[in-house]
Design a protein around this motif. Structure first.
Motif, PDB file in Angstrom:
ATOM      1  N   LEU A  47      52.623  41.356  38.702  1.00  0.00           N
ATOM      2  CA  LEU A  47      53.097  42.300  40.080  1.00  0.00           C
ATOM      3  C   LEU A  47      53.681  43.640  39.743  1.00  0.00           C
ATOM      4  CD1 LEU A  47      55.266  39.087  41.730  1.00  0.00           C
ATOM      5  CD2 LEU A  47      52.994  40.112  42.399  1.00  0.00           C
ATOM      6  N   TRP A  48      54.277  43.705  38.488  1.00  0.00           N
ATOM      7  CA  TRP A  48      54.519  45.131  38.020  1.00  0.00           C
ATOM      8  C   TRP A  48      53.564  45.804  37.665  1.00  0.00           C
ATOM      9  CZ3 TRP A  48      58.783  46.847  39.689  1.00  0.00           C
ATOM     10  CH2 TRP A  48      60.223  45.955  39.764  1.00  0.00           C
ATOM     11  N   GLY A  49      52.480  45.210  37.195  1.00  0.00           N
ATOM     12  CA  GLY A  49      51.145  45.991  36.831  1.00  0.00           C
ATOM     13  C   GLY A  49      50.841  46.658  38.171  1.00  0.00           C
ATOM     14  N   LEU A  50      50.743  45.925  39.457  1.00  0.00           N
ATOM     15  CA  LEU A  50      50.429  46.363  40.681  1.00  0.00           C
ATOM     16  C   LEU A  50      51.201  47.522  41.202  1.00  0.00           C
ATOM     17  CD1 LEU A  50      49.359  42.973  42.463  1.00  0.00           C
ATOM     18  CD2 LEU A  50      47.784  44.699  41.522  1.00  0.00           C
ATOM     19  N   ILE A  51      52.407  47.424  40.988  1.00  0.00           N
ATOM     20  CA  ILE A  51      53.599  48.254  41.376  1.00  0.00           C
ATOM     21  C   ILE A  51      53.014  49.794  40.512  1.00  0.00           C
ATOM     22  CG2 ILE A  51      55.795  49.226  41.447  1.00  0.00           C
ATOM     23  CD1 ILE A  51      55.367  47.137  43.520  1.00  0.00           C
ATOM     24  N   LYS A  52      52.755  49.704  39.293  1.00  0.00           N
ATOM     25  CA  LYS A  52      52.145  50.844  38.550  1.00  0.00           C
ATOM     26  C   LYS A  52      51.177  51.459  39.189  1.00  0.00           C
ATOM     27  CE  LYS A  52      51.251  52.270  33.996  1.00  0.00           C
ATOM     28  NZ  LYS A  52      50.646  51.866  32.755  1.00  0.00           N
ATOM     29  N   GLU A  53      49.967  50.615  39.337  1.00  0.00           N
ATOM     30  CA  GLU A  53      48.983  51.288  40.223  1.00  0.00           C
ATOM     31  C   GLU A  53      49.200  51.844  41.249  1.00  0.00           C
ATOM     32  OE1 GLU A  53      45.390  48.963  39.867  1.00  0.00           O
ATOM     33  OE2 GLU A  53      46.161  47.559  38.817  1.00  0.00           O
ATOM     34  N   LYS A  76      41.790  55.774  50.712  1.00  0.00           N
ATOM     35  CA  LYS A  76      42.326  54.270  51.288  1.00  0.00           C
ATOM     36  C   LYS A  76      41.562  53.178  50.823  1.00  0.00           C
ATOM     37  CE  LYS A  76      41.802  57.235  55.512  1.00  0.00           C
ATOM     38  NZ  LYS A  76      41.151  57.303  56.891  1.00  0.00           N
ATOM     39  N   MET A  77      40.537  53.066  50.474  1.00  0.00           N
ATOM     40  CA  MET A  77      39.840  51.682  49.861  1.00  0.00           C
ATOM     41  C   MET A  77      40.808  51.454  48.749  1.00  0.00           C
ATOM     42  SD  MET A  77      37.759  49.762  50.879  1.00  0.00           S
ATOM     43  CE  MET A  77      37.737  48.172  50.383  1.00  0.00           C
ATOM     44  N   ASP A  78      41.217  52.238  47.829  1.00  0.00           N
ATOM     45  CA  ASP A  78      41.901  51.960  46.507  1.00  0.00           C
ATOM     46  C   ASP A  78      43.247  51.176  47.018  1.00  0.00           C
ATOM     47  OD1 ASP A  78      40.248  52.855  44.658  1.00  0.00           O
ATOM     48  OD2 ASP A  78      41.298  54.731  44.432  1.00  0.00           O
ATOM     49  N   TYR A  79      43.935  51.633  48.109  1.00  0.00           N
ATOM     50  CA  TYR A  79      45.070  51.172  48.615  1.00  0.00           C
ATOM     51  C   TYR A  79      45.120  50.006  49.295  1.00  0.00           C
ATOM     52  CZ  TYR A  79      50.049  51.066  50.047  1.00  0.00           C
ATOM     53  OH  TYR A  79      51.200  50.479  50.106  1.00  0.00           O
ATOM     54  N   VAL A  80      43.885  49.840  50.131  1.00  0.00           N
ATOM     55  CA  VAL A  80      43.561  48.624  50.511  1.00  0.00           C
ATOM     56  C   VAL A  80      43.488  47.195  49.546  1.00  0.00           C
ATOM     57  CG1 VAL A  80      41.705  47.320  51.637  1.00  0.00           C
ATOM     58  CG2 VAL A  80      42.122  49.033  52.564  1.00  0.00           C
ATOM     59  N   ASN A  81      42.816  47.467  48.369  1.00  0.00           N
ATOM     60  CA  ASN A  81      42.846  46.785  47.288  1.00  0.00           C
ATOM     61  C   ASN A  81      43.971  46.299  46.735  1.00  0.00           C
ATOM     62  OD1 ASN A  81      40.032  46.490  47.891  1.00  0.00           O
ATOM     63  ND2 ASN A  81      39.468  48.030  46.236  1.00  0.00           N
ATOM     64  N   ILE A  82      44.736  47.485  46.236  1.00  0.00           N
ATOM     65  CA  ILE A  82      45.919  46.960  45.713  1.00  0.00           C
ATOM     66  C   ILE A  82      47.005  46.329  46.568  1.00  0.00           C
ATOM     67  CG2 ILE A  82      48.170  48.228  44.667  1.00  0.00           C
ATOM     68  CD1 ILE A  82      46.358  50.241  43.325  1.00  0.00           C
ATOM     69  N   ASN A  83      47.116  46.734  48.116  1.00  0.00           N
ATOM     70  CA  ASN A  83      47.826  46.009  48.703  1.00  0.00           C
ATOM     71  C   ASN A  83      47.612  44.537  49.186  1.00  0.00           C
ATOM     72  OD1 ASN A  83      50.303  46.318  50.704  1.00  0.00           O
ATOM     73  ND2 ASN A  83      48.807  46.203  52.320  1.00  0.00           N
ATOM     74  N   MET A  84      46.454  44.493  49.054  1.00  0.00           N
ATOM     75  CA  MET A  84      46.034  42.952  49.215  1.00  0.00           C
ATOM     76  C   MET A  84      46.445  42.211  48.136  1.00  0.00           C
ATOM     77  SD  MET A  84      42.277  41.451  50.515  1.00  0.00           S
ATOM     78  CE  MET A  84      42.367  41.558  52.197  1.00  0.00           C
ATOM     79  N   ALA A  85      45.914  42.715  46.835  1.00  0.00           N
ATOM     80  CA  ALA A  85      46.167  42.122  45.586  1.00  0.00           C
ATOM     81  C   ALA A  85      47.595  41.888  45.341  1.00  0.00           C
ATOM     82  CB  ALA A  85      45.858  42.926  44.506  1.00  0.00           C
ATOM     83  N   VAL A 104      59.582  42.842  44.321  1.00  0.00           N
ATOM     84  CA  VAL A 104      59.157  42.105  42.849  1.00  0.00           C
ATOM     85  C   VAL A 104      60.611  41.979  42.241  1.00  0.00           C
ATOM     86  CG1 VAL A 104      58.165  42.669  40.777  1.00  0.00           C
ATOM     87  CG2 VAL A 104      56.900  43.208  42.944  1.00  0.00           C
ATOM     88  N   GLU A 105      61.512  42.907  42.391  1.00  0.00           N
ATOM     89  CA  GLU A 105      62.940  42.792  41.693  1.00  0.00           C
ATOM     90  C   GLU A 105      63.649  41.283  42.053  1.00  0.00           C
ATOM     91  OE1 GLU A 105      64.104  47.537  41.025  1.00  0.00           O
ATOM     92  OE2 GLU A 105      64.772  46.082  42.683  1.00  0.00           O
ATOM     93  N   ALA A 106      63.469  41.141  43.205  1.00  0.00           N
ATOM     94  CA  ALA A 106      64.005  39.834  43.835  1.00  0.00           C
ATOM     95  C   ALA A 106      63.284  38.621  43.216  1.00  0.00           C
ATOM     96  CB  ALA A 106      64.022  39.910  45.303  1.00  0.00           C
TER      97      ALA A 106
END
Length: 217
Positions: free
Chosen positions: A106-112, A122-131, A187-189
C-alpha cells in the motif's frame, strides 16, 4: 501476445477510449468497431466488454450490445451509498488482517500516486487508484467483500469518468489533492491496526468523492 494479455490490452484500451471522450453516456460500444480501432480480433474485445459488464461499468441489451448506462442523481446516491459501506468494511477488515508485506504494498502505491504530481496521466491514475482500492479489498481476506467492492467501485466510475474535474479536464494541473491525502490517512490507520478508524476514513473518502460529483448531476 497471450490470450490473457490480449484481453487485458482490450480492457485497458476500452477504458482509455472512454477517458479520451470517444464515447459518451448512452453510447453503444460495438465489437466490430472496437476490433478495428484496436487492431484486435473480436474475441478479446468481446471478453473485455463482458468483464466491464460484469463489473458494472457497462450495461448490456439483448441483440443490441454493451453501452454506457444512463446516470441520475438517485442512482448516484444508491451507488455511492453501497460503495461507501462496503469499502468501509473492507478497510476495517484490512486493518485486522494486513501483513507487513501488505502494508509495504500500500505504501508503494502511495509513493506512485505522489509521483503523479510531476508526471501524470488519466490512465495512470485510474490504474493506481483501482490498485489501491482493490488492494485493500484483497487484504480484507473476504472474497465476498472483494467481489462486491469491485462491482460498486467500477459502477461508480461511470459517474467519476464523466463528472470528476480531473477526468473531464476541468482540473488543469496535477491531480486533486483530496484523494492522495485521504489515501495516506487510510493506510496509516490500517498500518496501526485501527479497524474503526480505517473504516471511518474510507467511508469519508468515498463520501467526499460523491459530494464533489453530486453538485454536477
Amino acid at each position: 501476445m497471450s490470450k490473457e494479455n490480449l484481453e487485458e490490452f482490450a480492457y485497458t484500451s476500452i477504458i482509455r477510449l472512454i477517458l479520451e471522450n470517444h464515447f459518451k453516456i448512452g453510447d453503444f460500444l460495438l465489437e466490430t468497431e472496437l476490433s478495428k480501432a484496436l487492431d484486435l480480433s473480436r474475441t478479446p474485445v468481446r471478453h473485455a466488454l463482458g468483464q466491464l459488464v460484469a463489473e458494472g461499468f457497462l450495461d448490456k441489451k439483448k441483440k443490441k450490445g454493451c453501452f454506457i448506462p444512463p446516470v441520475s442523481s438517485e442512482d448516484a446516491r444508491h451507488v455511492f451509498f453501497v460503495r461507501k459501506n462496503i469499502e468501509g468494511l473492507t478497510a476495517s477488515s484490512a486493518a485486522r488482517h494486513a501483513t507487513d508485506e501488505d502494508i509495504d504494498f500500500l505504501w508503494g502505491l502511495i509513493k506512485e500516486e505522489k509521483e503523479l504530481y510531476q508526471n501524470f496521466s488519466k490512465m495512470d491514475y485510474v490504474n493506481i487508484n483501482m490498485a489501491f482500492h482493490m488492494g485493500i479489498a484483497r487484504i480484507s481476506q473476504n472474497k465476498y467483500l472483494e467481489k462486491y467492492c469491485r462491482h460498486s467501485f467500477c459502477r461508480s466510475h461511470t459517474y467519476i469518468f464523466f463528472y470528476d474535474d480531473y477526468y473531464t479536464g476541468a482540473l488543469v494541473s496535477g491531480i486533486q489533492e483530496t484523494s492522495p491525502k485521504q489515501h495516506i490517512q487510510i493506510v496509516e490507520a490500517i498500518e496501526n491496526r485501527n479497524e474503526e478508524k480505517a473504516g471511518n476514513l474510507m467511508r469519508q473518502h468515498v463520501r467526499t468523492t460523491f459530494e464533489q460529483l453530486f453538485v454536477k448531476l
